[in-house]
Design a protein around this motif. Structure first.
Motif, PDB file in Angstrom:
ATOM      1  N   ASP A  41      37.824 -53.359  -1.935  1.00  0.00           N
ATOM      2  CA  ASP A  41      38.734 -54.585  -1.710  1.00  0.00           C
ATOM      3  C   ASP A  41      40.436 -54.378  -1.958  1.00  0.00           C
ATOM      4  O   ASP A  41      41.093 -54.828  -1.188  1.00  0.00           O
TER       5      ASP A  41
ATOM      6  N   GLU B  20      38.347 -72.583   4.080  1.00  0.00           N
ATOM      7  CA  GLU B  20      37.164 -71.703   3.990  1.00  0.00           C
ATOM      8  C   GLU B  20      37.712 -70.418   5.043  1.00  0.00           C
ATOM      9  O   GLU B  20      38.055 -70.863   6.342  1.00  0.00           O
ATOM     10  N   GLY B  21      37.281 -69.150   4.633  1.00  0.00           N
ATOM     11  CA  GLY B  21      37.379 -68.119   5.657  1.00  0.00           C
ATOM     12  C   GLY B  21      38.707 -67.196   4.999  1.00  0.00           C
ATOM     13  O   GLY B  21      38.763 -67.036   3.935  1.00  0.00           O
ATOM     14  N   GLU B  22      39.292 -66.450   5.811  1.00  0.00           N
ATOM     15  CA  GLU B  22      40.223 -65.513   5.714  1.00  0.00           C
ATOM     16  C   GLU B  22      41.634 -65.954   5.834  1.00  0.00           C
ATOM     17  O   GLU B  22      41.893 -66.400   6.967  1.00  0.00           O
ATOM     18  N   LYS B  52      35.975 -70.956  -1.130  1.00  0.00           N
ATOM     19  CA  LYS B  52      35.167 -70.339  -0.209  1.00  0.00           C
ATOM     20  C   LYS B  52      36.130 -69.539   0.730  1.00  0.00           C
ATOM     21  O   LYS B  52      35.958 -69.252   1.987  1.00  0.00           O
ATOM     22  N   GLU B  54      37.582 -66.043   1.713  1.00  0.00           N
ATOM     23  CA  GLU B  54      37.150 -64.861   1.450  1.00  0.00           C
ATOM     24  C   GLU B  54      38.080 -63.352   1.547  1.00  0.00           C
ATOM     25  O   GLU B  54      37.774 -62.480   0.880  1.00  0.00           O
ATOM     26  N   PHE B  55      39.258 -63.944   1.669  1.00  0.00           N
ATOM     27  CA  PHE B  55      40.499 -63.108   1.661  1.00  0.00           C
ATOM     28  C   PHE B  55      41.657 -63.654   1.611  1.00  0.00           C
ATOM     29  O   PHE B  55      41.880 -64.987   2.235  1.00  0.00           O
ATOM     30  N   CYS B  82      40.224 -72.148  -7.985  1.00  0.00           N
ATOM     31  CA  CYS B  82      39.722 -70.764  -7.630  1.00  0.00           C
ATOM     32  C   CYS B  82      38.885 -70.055  -8.908  1.00  0.00           C
ATOM     33  O   CYS B  82      39.657 -70.001 -10.024  1.00  0.00           O
ATOM     34  N   GLN B  84      37.130 -66.940  -7.937  1.00  0.00           N
ATOM     35  CA  GLN B  84      36.719 -65.678  -7.638  1.00  0.00           C
ATOM     36  C   GLN B  84      37.611 -64.475  -8.056  1.00  0.00           C
ATOM     37  O   GLN B  84      38.745 -64.706  -7.856  1.00  0.00           O
ATOM     38  N   ARG B  86      38.410 -61.597  -7.188  1.00  0.00           N
ATOM     39  CA  ARG B  86      39.447 -60.828  -6.411  1.00  0.00           C
ATOM     40  C   ARG B  86      40.532 -61.259  -5.710  1.00  0.00           C
ATOM     41  O   ARG B  86      41.321 -60.999  -5.503  1.00  0.00           O
TER      42      ARG B  86
END
Lengths: 143, 117
Positions: A41, B20-22, B52, B54-55, B82, B84, B86
C-alpha cells in the motif's frame, strides 16, 4: 548464484488517468520482487504521489514529454525512480508559476511530498539540469 | 475505476456525501465539484463518508481541505467518516487528523453534532 534482477521501465503521457496505471504496475512489480504485502500500500501511494507531481509539472511546462518510471527489483531493495523533464521545477519550492487546475486541487499544502516522505523507507530527490528525479526504495524480504 | 459521489441531507440539516472508489489526481475533480456545488446550494454542514474509498492521495486531501475552507467561510463544518487504517494513515502522516473531525460512523457524527448544539 546471483539473484535474478529485473528492471521494468514505463513512460506515459502526462495525463492524470495514467497515474493509476503507473501505481498498478509498480505494485505488481513490487509484489513480484518480494516486497512484503504490508508495504505494498505504501509503494502504491508513494509512486502515485511522485507520478502525480511529475504529471502536474509536465502539463504546465512540457505536455508533449512523457513521464518516466523505472522499477528495479532483484537486489536487497525494490527501487522506484520517477523522472520528469522539467528543469526548473524545484519540488521543494512553495508557490510557483501561475496556478492551474491541478495546482489548485492540491492547494499550497504540498501534501504530496509529506506523503512520500512519510511512506517511502528511503527517499532521495535530485533536481538535475534535465529535470527532477525522485528515487524511493523499500526492503525486499529474504527467503 | 470511476469515483461515485452521492449525497443526501438529514433532517438535522447535515449533508452526507457517500464516496466510493479511488480518489486521486484523475478522479478528485469530481469530488471537488460536488463540494463546491453543495456549498453553492447553501449546504454548509458536510459529512464525507469514506468507508467505501479504496484509495486516497494528496490530491484528494487537498480537495477535502479546500472544501473545509469553503464551508468555514460560512461558519459551516466538514467532517469525515473513516475507519480504514490505510486511509487514516494518510491523514496522520500529513497532520490532518487535527484538522478534520473523524468519526466511526454517520450515526456517531450525528450524535456528536447534536451534543455540540
Amino acid at each position: 548464484m546471483a539473484p535474478e534482477t529485473a528492471t521494468v521501465e514505463l513512460a506515459f503521457s502526462p495525463l492524470p488517468a495514467h497515474v493509476r496505471t503507473a501505481r498498478l504496475i509498480a505494485t505488481a512489480v513490487a509484489r513480484r520482487g518480494g516486497v512484503e504485502e504490508s508495504l505494498l500500500d505504501e509503494v502504491r501511494l508513494a509512486v502515485g504521489e511522485a507520478c502525480s507531481r511529475a504529471v502536474e509539472a509536465h502539463r504546465k511546462q512540457c505536455p508533449e514529454e512523457p513521464v518516466r518510471v523505472e522499477l528495479r527489483d532483484g537486489g536487497d531493495r525494490f527501487v522506484v525512480v520517477v523522472t520528469d523533464r522539467v528543469p526548473d521545477d524545484d519540488p521543494t519550492r512553495s508557490g510557483g508559476p501561475e496556478p492551474v487546475d491541478l495546482t489548485e486541487l492540491n492547494g499550497e499544502l504540498n501534501l504530496g511530498f509529506a506523503v512520500i516522505a512519510g511512506l517511502a523507507d528511503d527517499v532521495n530527490i535530485a533536481s538535475t539540469p534535465s529535470g527532477v528525479e525522485i528515487t524511493m526504495s523499500w526492503p525486499v524480504k529474504k527467503d | 475505476m470511476d469515483l461515485k459521489v452521492n449525497d443526501y441531507t438529514t433532517d438535522d440539516d447535515l449533508t452526507v456525501i457517500n464516496v466510493e472508489g479511488e480518489i486521486d489526481v484523475y478522479t478528485a475533480p469530481k469530488l471537488r465539484e460536488k463540494l463546491i456545488d453543495l456549498v453553492n446550494k447553501g449546504k454548509y454542514h458536510l459529512l464525507v463518508d469514506m468507508e467505501k474509498v479504496e484509495f486516497l492521495d494528496s490530491t484528494g486531501l487537498g480537495v477535502l481541505v479546500g472544501g473545509l475552507k469553503r464551508v468555514r467561510a460560512h461558519d459551516g463544518s466538514l467532517e469525515l467518516v473513516c475507519t480504514q487504517e490505510r486511509i487514516l494513515k494518510i491523514f496522520r502522516i500529513t497532520g490532518l487528523t487535527k484538522v478534520f473531525g473523524i468519526f466511526d460512523s454517520v450515526d456517531d457524527a450525528r450524535e456528536h453534532r447534536q451534543k455540540q448544539k
